[in-house]
Design a protein around this motif. Structure first.
Motif, PDB file in Angstrom:
ATOM      1  N   TYR A 107      45.493  73.945  64.357  1.00 17.82           N
ATOM      2  CA  TYR A 107      45.510  74.425  62.972  1.00 17.82           C
ATOM      3  C   TYR A 107      45.516  73.297  61.944  1.00 17.82           C
ATOM      4  CZ  TYR A 107      46.257  79.126  64.734  1.00 17.82           C
ATOM      5  OH  TYR A 107      46.091  80.344  65.366  1.00 17.82           O
ATOM      6  N   GLY A 108      45.422  72.058  62.393  1.00 13.20           N
ATOM      7  CA  GLY A 108      45.380  70.938  61.469  1.00 13.20           C
ATOM      8  C   GLY A 108      44.038  70.802  60.771  1.00 13.20           C
ATOM      9  N   LYS A 109      43.997  69.956  59.749  1.00  7.31           N
ATOM     10  CA  LYS A 109      42.770  69.781  58.963  1.00  7.31           C
ATOM     11  C   LYS A 109      41.641  69.188  59.792  1.00  7.31           C
ATOM     12  CE  LYS A 109      45.094  69.258  54.496  1.00  7.31           C
ATOM     13  NZ  LYS A 109      45.319  68.366  53.333  1.00  7.31           N
ATOM     14  N   ARG A 110      41.966  68.380  60.776  1.00  5.60           N
ATOM     15  CA  ARG A 110      40.938  67.715  61.592  1.00  5.60           C
ATOM     16  C   ARG A 110      40.802  68.398  62.956  1.00  5.60           C
ATOM     17  NH1 ARG A 110      41.573  61.333  61.394  1.00  5.60           N
ATOM     18  NH2 ARG A 110      39.347  61.539  61.894  1.00  5.60           N
ATOM     19  N   PHE A 111      40.969  69.721  62.993  1.00  8.86           N
ATOM     20  CA  PHE A 111      41.012  70.428  64.277  1.00  8.86           C
ATOM     21  C   PHE A 111      39.705  70.336  65.052  1.00  8.86           C
ATOM     22  CE2 PHE A 111      39.042  73.626  61.690  1.00  8.86           C
ATOM     23  CZ  PHE A 111      38.360  74.470  62.548  1.00  8.86           C
ATOM     24  N   ARG A 112      38.588  70.067  64.358  1.00  9.33           N
ATOM     25  CA  ARG A 112      37.295  69.945  65.059  1.00  9.33           C
ATOM     26  C   ARG A 112      37.070  68.561  65.654  1.00  9.33           C
ATOM     27  NH1 ARG A 112      36.038  72.407  60.109  1.00  9.33           N
ATOM     28  NH2 ARG A 112      35.422  74.608  60.251  1.00  9.33           N
ATOM     29  N   HIS A 113      37.893  67.599  65.330  1.00  4.44           N
ATOM     30  CA  HIS A 113      37.691  66.221  65.788  1.00  4.44           C
ATOM     31  C   HIS A 113      37.725  66.185  67.316  1.00  4.44           C
ATOM     32  CE1 HIS A 113      38.319  61.906  66.421  1.00  4.44           C
ATOM     33  NE2 HIS A 113      37.909  61.730  65.163  1.00  4.44           N
ATOM     34  N   PRO A 114      36.727  65.521  67.950  1.00  5.55           N
ATOM     35  CA  PRO A 114      36.648  65.582  69.423  1.00  5.55           C
ATOM     36  C   PRO A 114      37.819  64.912  70.140  1.00  5.55           C
ATOM     37  CG  PRO A 114      35.059  64.015  68.518  1.00  5.55           C
ATOM     38  CD  PRO A 114      35.616  64.773  67.353  1.00  5.55           C
ATOM     39  N   GLU A 115      38.517  63.992  69.483  1.00  5.45           N
ATOM     40  CA  GLU A 115      39.605  63.280  70.150  1.00  5.45           C
ATOM     41  C   GLU A 115      40.978  63.623  69.577  1.00  5.45           C
ATOM     42  OE1 GLU A 115      38.664  59.159  69.905  1.00  5.45           O
ATOM     43  OE2 GLU A 115      36.882  59.323  71.181  1.00  5.45           O
ATOM     44  N   ARG A 116      41.051  63.974  68.308  1.00  6.51           N
ATOM     45  CA  ARG A 116      42.339  64.243  67.689  1.00  6.51           C
ATOM     46  C   ARG A 116      42.550  65.725  67.382  1.00  6.51           C
ATOM     47  NH1 ARG A 116      42.726  59.242  63.273  1.00  6.51           N
ATOM     48  NH2 ARG A 116      42.374  57.548  64.804  1.00  6.51           N
ATOM     49  N   GLY A 117      41.518  66.512  67.540  1.00 10.73           N
ATOM     50  CA  GLY A 117      41.622  67.932  67.248  1.00 10.73           C
ATOM     51  C   GLY A 117      42.140  68.731  68.430  1.00 10.73           C
ATOM     52  N   TRP A 118      41.758  70.005  68.477  1.00 12.45           N
ATOM     53  CA  TRP A 118      42.306  70.910  69.498  1.00 12.45           C
ATOM     54  C   TRP A 118      41.946  70.491  70.912  1.00 12.45           C
ATOM     55  CZ3 TRP A 118      38.966  73.382  72.759  1.00 12.45           C
ATOM     56  CH2 TRP A 118      37.632  73.525  72.356  1.00 12.45           C
ATOM     57  N   ARG A 119      40.827  69.786  71.091  1.00  8.57           N
ATOM     58  CA  ARG A 119      40.400  69.372  72.431  1.00  8.57           C
ATOM     59  C   ARG A 119      41.369  68.373  73.063  1.00  8.57           C
ATOM     60  NH1 ARG A 119      36.131  70.258  69.291  1.00  8.57           N
ATOM     61  NH2 ARG A 119      34.394  71.531  70.085  1.00  8.57           N
ATOM     62  N   SER A 120      42.169  67.708  72.242  1.00  8.94           N
ATOM     63  CA  SER A 120      43.149  66.772  72.786  1.00  8.94           C
ATOM     64  C   SER A 120      44.321  67.492  73.434  1.00  8.94           C
ATOM     65  CB  SER A 120      43.661  65.846  71.678  1.00  8.94           C
ATOM     66  OG  SER A 120      44.416  66.567  70.720  1.00  8.94           O
ATOM     67  N   ARG A 121      44.508  68.785  73.117  1.00  8.11           N
ATOM     68  CA  ARG A 121      45.649  69.544  73.627  1.00  8.11           C
ATOM     69  C   ARG A 121      45.259  70.759  74.456  1.00  8.11           C
ATOM     70  NH1 ARG A 121      49.884  66.135  73.334  1.00  8.11           N
ATOM     71  NH2 ARG A 121      49.821  65.000  71.361  1.00  8.11           N
ATOM     72  N   LEU A 122      44.009  71.176  74.379  1.00  5.95           N
ATOM     73  CA  LEU A 122      43.552  72.386  75.072  1.00  5.95           C
ATOM     74  C   LEU A 122      42.325  72.051  75.896  1.00  5.95           C
ATOM     75  CD1 LEU A 122      43.934  75.535  75.311  1.00  5.95           C
ATOM     76  CD2 LEU A 122      42.238  75.720  73.481  1.00  5.95           C
ATOM     77  N   GLU A 123      42.317  72.467  77.168  1.00  8.04           N
ATOM     78  CA  GLU A 123      41.186  72.195  78.061  1.00  8.04           C
ATOM     79  C   GLU A 123      39.973  72.997  77.600  1.00  8.04           C
ATOM     80  OE1 GLU A 123      39.124  73.208  80.744  1.00  8.04           O
ATOM     81  OE2 GLU A 123      38.674  71.075  80.851  1.00  8.04           O
ATOM     82  N   SER A 124      38.933  72.294  77.167  1.00 13.23           N
ATOM     83  CA  SER A 124      37.818  72.929  76.465  1.00 13.23           C
ATOM     84  C   SER A 124      37.013  73.865  77.352  1.00 13.23           C
ATOM     85  CB  SER A 124      36.903  71.845  75.878  1.00 13.23           C
ATOM     86  OG  SER A 124      35.762  72.411  75.287  1.00 13.23           O
ATOM     87  N   ALA A 125      36.608  73.411  78.535  1.00 14.87           N
ATOM     88  CA  ALA A 125      35.753  74.236  79.399  1.00 14.87           C
ATOM     89  C   ALA A 125      36.471  75.510  79.828  1.00 14.87           C
ATOM     90  CB  ALA A 125      35.300  73.431  80.618  1.00 14.87           C
ATOM     91  N   ALA A 126      37.765  75.387  80.147  1.00 15.91           N
ATOM     92  CA  ALA A 126      38.525  76.573  80.537  1.00 15.91           C
ATOM     93  C   ALA A 126      38.676  77.537  79.370  1.00 15.91           C
ATOM     94  CB  ALA A 126      39.898  76.168  81.066  1.00 15.91           C
ATOM     95  N   ALA A 127      38.854  77.006  78.154  1.00 13.37           N
ATOM     96  CA  ALA A 127      38.968  77.866  76.974  1.00 13.37           C
ATOM     97  C   ALA A 127      37.678  78.632  76.731  1.00 13.37           C
ATOM     98  CB  ALA A 127      39.336  77.028  75.755  1.00 13.37           C
ATOM     99  N   ILE A 128      36.554  77.974  76.876  1.00  7.20           N
ATOM    100  CA  ILE A 128      35.261  78.649  76.700  1.00  7.20           C
ATOM    101  C   ILE A 128      35.116  79.773  77.717  1.00  7.20           C
ATOM    102  CG2 ILE A 128      32.775  78.316  77.040  1.00  7.20           C
ATOM    103  CD1 ILE A 128      33.128  75.572  75.659  1.00  7.20           C
ATOM    104  N   ASP A 129      35.418  79.502  78.978  1.00  2.00           N
ATOM    105  CA  ASP A 129      35.300  80.537  80.011  1.00  2.00           C
ATOM    106  C   ASP A 129      36.241  81.706  79.738  1.00  2.00           C
ATOM    107  OD1 ASP A 129      33.308  79.288  81.389  1.00  2.00           O
ATOM    108  OD2 ASP A 129      34.536  78.701  83.104  1.00  2.00           O
ATOM    109  N   TYR A 130      37.469  81.401  79.352  1.00  2.18           N
ATOM    110  CA  TYR A 130      38.456  82.463  79.129  1.00  2.18           C
ATOM    111  C   TYR A 130      38.017  83.365  77.977  1.00  2.18           C
ATOM    112  CZ  TYR A 130      43.013  84.709  78.504  1.00  2.18           C
ATOM    113  OH  TYR A 130      44.024  85.628  78.396  1.00  2.18           O
ATOM    114  N   VAL A 131      37.575  82.772  76.885  1.00  3.67           N
ATOM    115  CA  VAL A 131      37.164  83.570  75.724  1.00  3.67           C
ATOM    116  C   VAL A 131      35.898  84.359  76.037  1.00  3.67           C
ATOM    117  CG1 VAL A 131      36.380  83.444  73.337  1.00  3.67           C
ATOM    118  CG2 VAL A 131      38.310  82.038  74.091  1.00  3.67           C
ATOM    119  N   LEU A 132      34.933  83.733  76.709  1.00  3.41           N
ATOM    120  CA  LEU A 132      33.719  84.452  77.094  1.00  3.41           C
ATOM    121  C   LEU A 132      34.041  85.667  77.958  1.00  3.41           C
ATOM    122  CD1 LEU A 132      30.881  81.929  78.082  1.00  3.41           C
ATOM    123  CD2 LEU A 132      30.754  83.749  76.366  1.00  3.41           C
ATOM    124  N   LEU A 133      34.938  85.481  78.918  1.00  2.00           N
ATOM    125  CA  LEU A 133      35.281  86.581  79.818  1.00  2.00           C
ATOM    126  C   LEU A 133      35.971  87.710  79.060  1.00  2.00           C
ATOM    127  CD1 LEU A 133      35.371  87.656  82.719  1.00  2.00           C
ATOM    128  CD2 LEU A 133      37.536  86.439  83.024  1.00  2.00           C
TER     129      LEU A 133
END
Length: 421
Positions: free
Chosen positions: A233-259
């Motif tokens: 929820y931070g201002k730089r949440f899209r940043h590839p290294e400091r945003g949400w990807r630094s705390r949440l596993e991206s590929a698993a999140a995509i699969d979970y939401v798609l499913l």
């Protein structure tokens, strides 16, 4: 009462082979005996027998075909499902001292904790098993293993159930050593449960495993969640290294939401939403759980119809949808899954399960004559304005709904990826 009369003796259900055989079932049989009623907690003492091929037992010694025979604890479980006549149960297999006993039931990984899911509001009886199998075999993500079984409780036939692994840490289940599992739940579900409240969303997060982490461990888990939410929820949440990807596993999140979008799960990111973190790793969304009222089995207009994105206003996922990179990742992953045969595999699983359940479903609905009647939250058939009168009609509706949903996502997901959030 089961024909042939499996009898209760000294608190133990001891089904005779001929009684089990009279079910003429191709499914495994779970026979449970208790000395009294079954509370929702704590678990009551019970004896349990799991028989792999009950239809063949008439010509075998009584102890052959057993997968398990011994002590257990049993409780009723669930929240809204507690109101149904057909209850669902939690089982803990136990040794002579009353401690948990790990057993691999019906080819599933060994553990002591199991769930007997009733699927009462899902008149196909297969939505949960279908969802978990799709997660495992199509998306390649862990989801609870399942087996269809028929259940006899204290001499009474209780119907067709899904024997399911319980979500917890352990080999053959969620495997982050030293990690944790939380469940995002409704407020009323947190009553009496150990939990903490998300500072960002205000929603309760139940401690699943460990379920009683102690103060120090609970503080560490809360800190993990706070760091994740700040990044998302931070201002730089899209940043590839400091945003949400630094705390949440991206590929698993995509699969979970798609499913969850594919299956139209109205509870997703509201309740029964699990996520976990391995020690030293990033948070992982999943496993999926409790999809009885998904795939069009709801009176909520937004989720009943196959077209439409469903989850954009839910906690966490609404923020992820504001990241164009996440949406593009969903579109790319969808193309991979479609090329790998997603439609044929999902629809083929429905056909396969329908063949497997043909005899058992008839017994189930003789025991629970609910076809053609409203059970929360069943929708009417839009073509007739009535509730579907047969199990075959329910299965056909599930197949049509998923077929239409896949077609809609084929067109809608690339378009959304081009437009962005």
């Amino acid at each position: 009462m089961l024909a042939g009369g499996a009898s209760l003796s000294a608190g133990f259900m001891a089904p005779a082979p001929d009684a089990a055989a009279q079910l003429r079932s191709k499914l495994p049989l779970v026979v449970i005996g208790t000395a009294g009623g079954i509370p929702n907690e704590p678990k009551a003492p019970a004896r349990v027998r799991v028989i792999d091929r009950p239809g063949r037992l008439a010509n075998r010694p009584s102890d052959r075909g057993n997968v398990y025979a011994g002590r257990a604890g049993i409780e009723t479980r669930g929240h809204s499902s507690q109101l149904f006549a057909k209850k669902q149960y939690g089982l803990e297999l136990r040794d002579r001292r009353g401690d948990g006993r790990d057993v691999g039931l019906l080819g599933m990984p060994a553990d002591d904790d199991w769930v007997l899911s009733a699927s009462h509001s899902d008149k196909t009886l297969m939505r949960n098993a279908l969802a978990y199998r799709t997660a495992r075999t199509v998306f390649g993500r862990y989801a609870p293993h399942t087996r269809y079984v028929e259940v006899v409780l204290n001499g009474n036939y209780r119907g067709l159930y899904v024997l399911t692994q319980k979500i917890e840490l352990g080999a053959g289940r969620v495997e982050p050593d030293g990690g944790w599992i939380l469940e995002l739940a409704f407020g009323y579900q947190a009553s009496g449960e150990r939990h903490h409240t998300s500072r960002r969303t205000g929603r309760p997060l139940l401690y699943v495993d460990p379920d009683d982490p102690g103060r120090r461990r609970a503080r560490a888990i809360r800190a993990d969640v706070v760091r994740f939410e700040r990044a998302l929820y931070g201002k730089r949440f899209r940043h590839p290294e400091r945003g949400w990807r630094s705390r949440l596993e991206s590929a698993a999140a995509i699969d979970y939401v798609l499913l969850q979008e594919l299956l139209g799960n109205q509870d997703a990111f509201h309740a029964s939403t699990y996520f976990h973190r391995p020690a030293g790793g990033r948070i992982v969304l999943g496993p999926v759980w409790d999809l009885d009222i998904a795939m069009g089995n709801t009176t909520l207009d937004h989720f009943r119809s196959p077209p439409g994105w469903h989850l954009g206003k839910r906690p966490y996922i609404g923020r992820l949808y504001r990241d164009r990179g996440f949406v593009r990742g969903m579109a790319a992953r969808w193309r991979e899954l479609r090329a790998a045969g997603l439609r044929a595999r999902v629809l083929g699983a429905i056909a396969s399960d329908a063949r497997r359940l043909r005899g058992a479903q008839a017994r189930n609905f003789r025991r629970w004559p609910i076809l053609g009647r409203y059970v929360w939250p069943n929708p009417v058939d839009p073509r007739t304005g009535r509730y579907r009168p047969t199990w075959r009609a329910e299965v056909a509706y599930l197949r049509r709904w998923l077929d239409a949903r896949i077609s809609w996502m084929d067109a809608a997901l690339p378009a959304r990826a081009r437009r962005g959030p």
